[in-house]
Design an enzyme around this catalytic site. Structure first.
Site, PDB file in Angstrom:
ATOM      1  CG  MET A   1      -1.911  -1.191   1.165  1.00 30.77           C
ATOM      2  SD  MET A   1      -3.435  -0.919   2.059  1.00 30.77           S
ATOM      3  CE  MET A   1      -2.821  -0.628   3.704  1.00 30.77           C
TER       4      MET A   1
ATOM      5  CG  HIS B   1       8.669   0.152   5.978  1.00 28.85           C
ATOM      6  ND1 HIS B   1       8.963  -1.196   5.957  1.00 28.85           N
ATOM      7  CD2 HIS B   1       7.349   0.235   6.270  1.00 28.85           C
ATOM      8  CE1 HIS B   1       7.886  -1.884   6.249  1.00 28.85           C
ATOM      9  NE2 HIS B   1       6.877  -1.044   6.429  1.00 28.85           N
ATOM     10  CD  GLU B   2      16.194  -1.407   4.224  1.00 28.13           C
ATOM     11  OE1 GLU B   2      16.084  -0.254   3.771  1.00 28.13           O
ATOM     12  OE2 GLU B   2      16.885  -2.283   3.675  1.00 28.13           O
ATOM     13  N   GLY B   3      11.345  -2.803   5.272  1.00 27.41           N
ATOM     14  CA  GLY B   3      10.645  -4.100   5.246  1.00 27.41           C
ATOM     15  C   GLY B   3      10.152  -4.425   3.838  1.00 27.41           C
ATOM     16  CG  HIS B   4       7.118  -2.075   1.975  1.00 24.39           C
ATOM     17  ND1 HIS B   4       7.003  -0.966   2.785  1.00 24.39           N
ATOM     18  CD2 HIS B   4       5.916  -2.689   2.014  1.00 24.39           C
ATOM     19  CE1 HIS B   4       5.782  -0.907   3.278  1.00 24.39           C
ATOM     20  NE2 HIS B   4       5.100  -1.946   2.843  1.00 24.39           N
TER      21      HIS B   4
ATOM     22  CG  ASP C   1       0.474  -7.371   7.887  1.00 23.83           C
ATOM     23  OD1 ASP C   1      -0.099  -6.802   8.821  1.00 23.83           O
ATOM     24  OD2 ASP C   1       1.250  -6.783   7.113  1.00 23.83           O
TER      25      ASP C   1
ATOM     26  CD  GLN D   1      -1.971  -8.761   4.353  1.00 24.47           C
ATOM     27  OE1 GLN D   1      -2.770  -7.855   4.486  1.00 24.47           O
ATOM     28  NE2 GLN D   1      -0.721  -8.537   3.996  1.00 24.47           N
TER      29      GLN D   1
ATOM     30  CB  SER E   1       3.298   2.226   6.343  1.00 27.86           C
ATOM     31  OG  SER E   1       3.922   1.425   5.373  1.00 27.86           O
ATOM     32  NE  ARG E   2      -2.609   1.411   9.876  1.00 25.67           N
ATOM     33  CZ  ARG E   2      -3.032   0.465   9.044  1.00 25.67           C
ATOM     34  NH1 ARG E   2      -2.371  -0.673   8.973  1.00 25.67           N
ATOM     35  NH2 ARG E   2      -4.087   0.646   8.284  1.00 25.67           N
TER      36      ARG E   2
HETATM   37  O1  PAF Z   1      -0.124  -5.778   3.565  1.00 22.12           O
HETATM   38  C1  PAF Z   1      -0.541  -4.853   2.828  1.00 22.12           C
HETATM   39  O2  PAF Z   1       0.152  -3.859   2.587  1.00 22.12           O
HETATM   40  C2  PAF Z   1      -1.932  -4.954   2.226  1.00 22.12           C
HETATM   41  O3  PAF Z   1      -2.820  -5.556   3.106  1.00 22.12           O
HETATM   42  C3  PAF Z   1      -1.948  -5.646   0.851  1.00 22.12           C
HETATM   43  C4  PAF Z   1      -1.497  -7.089   0.953  1.00 22.12           C
HETATM   44  C5  PAF Z   1      -1.035  -4.891  -0.114  1.00 22.12           C
HETATM   45  C6  PAF Z   1      -3.370  -5.638   0.287  1.00 22.12           C
HETATM   46  O4  PAF Z   1      -3.849  -4.345   0.133  1.00 22.12           O
END
Ligand code: PAF
Length: 286
Positions: free
Chosen positions: A29, A33-36, A149, A152, A189-190
């Site tokens: 989304m 950050h470094e995690g992504h 997550d 998720q 991000s939060r």
């Molecule tokens: O983890 C996230 O950033 C979101 O939940 C995702 C998987 C991109 C879905 O919008």
């Protein structure tokens, strides 16, 4: 790196990318950050061309959640991704993903109930729906998600298995361990919502979890160990605790004691404007 906003352009770009090899998708989304970036590097490590999606998905935010405030910084994100040799940045607008008349919802029962499913009604329907659409749009061979997550990831794997998805196959949905600051705080991000004082308080979360895990693995009863985490958070400046829970790591069935299968300690708690979540492995009994 190509930045693409519309589906017909994406389709053509994906077709030509596929002729160069396998494709890995990292759905995000934004507010990277470094995690992504760790996810992107892992995606390259599987030998694939990398597509990153950035889409702040309205369907996974509740009515009183932070959809409007969620950080949006496409230009800065694109600059970071270009440095990581990402092939395509897929950044559709809301109308592109949910055009007028859109009417389909994906709901995964079982693993999406309880924990964040209970605290954030409708959240996992929104996640499953958008991830299914992203999978259909990009048709990746691999998809990578952060283990931060955890629920998720379980929901997405369940969906891919139940819907016989081929792009990606469920075994090619890769969970990447949570990236952390030096003081243990899970990257998110939060975290940007935290004030300086709250940022100093935030590592209590990971520290309390580690303490509880050491106690449980050492033979302490589960209930008191979980209560200890809650007490430490409230004493340490957190305003409320949504859950502190021990679950089976795969099925996400709640546990009241450690068994022979891997377990997971999962926590969600509020610190100032931020709702922080974290989870860690708990070793099964020897
Ligand atoms: O983890 C996230 O950033 C979101 O939940 C995702 C998987 C991109 C879905 O919008």
């Amino acid at each position: 790196m190509r930045i693409i906003h519309h589906k017909p352009t994406l389709r053509t770009a994906i077709a030509s990318l596929r002729s160069a090899g396998k494709i890995a998708l990292v759905p995000t989304m934004g507010a990277l950050h470094e995690g992504h970036l760790t996810l992107v590097r892992e995606a390259r490590a599987v030998g694939a061309q990398v597509v990153v999606s950035i889409f702040v998905n309205p369907r996974q935010f509740g009515a009183h959640e932070d959809l409007d405030a969620y950080p949006r910084q496409l230009e800065a994100d694109a600059a970071l991704l270009a440095q990581e040799q990402v092939a395509i940045l897929w950044a559709p607008g809301v109308e592109e993903v949910y055009p007028a008349g859109y009417a389909t919802n994906i709901s995964v029962s079982g693993v999406s109930e309880g924990l964040d499913g209970a605290a954030r009604p409708g959240h996992f329907d929104g996640v499953a729906t958008v991830v299914c659409k992203l999978f259909n749009q990009v048709q990746p061979d691999f998809a990578l998600f952060g283990e931060k997550d955890w629920q998720q990831l379980a929901v997405i794997r369940r969906m891919a298995r139940d819907l016989d998805m081929a792009y990606p196959l469920v075994e090619n949905i890769i969970g990447v361990p949570t990236a952390r600051e030096k003081d243990g705080l899970a990257l998110s991000s939060r975290n940007a919502y935290l004030t300086t004082q709250e940022r100093e308080q935030a590592p209590i979360l990971a520290a309390a979890m580690r303490e509880a895990i050491a106690a449980m693995e050492g033979g302490a009863a589960v209930g008191p160990a979980l209560a200890l985490v809650q007490d430490k958070l409230l004493a340490g400046g957190f305003s409320s605790v949504d859950y502190v829970a021990l679950h089976d790591a795969d099925s996400l069935t709640p546990l009241t004691e450690l068994g022979k299968a891997p377990a997971r300690l999962l926590v969600a708690a509020r610190l100032g404007k931020a709702r922080l979540i974290d989870n860690m492995a708990v070793r099964p009994l020897g």
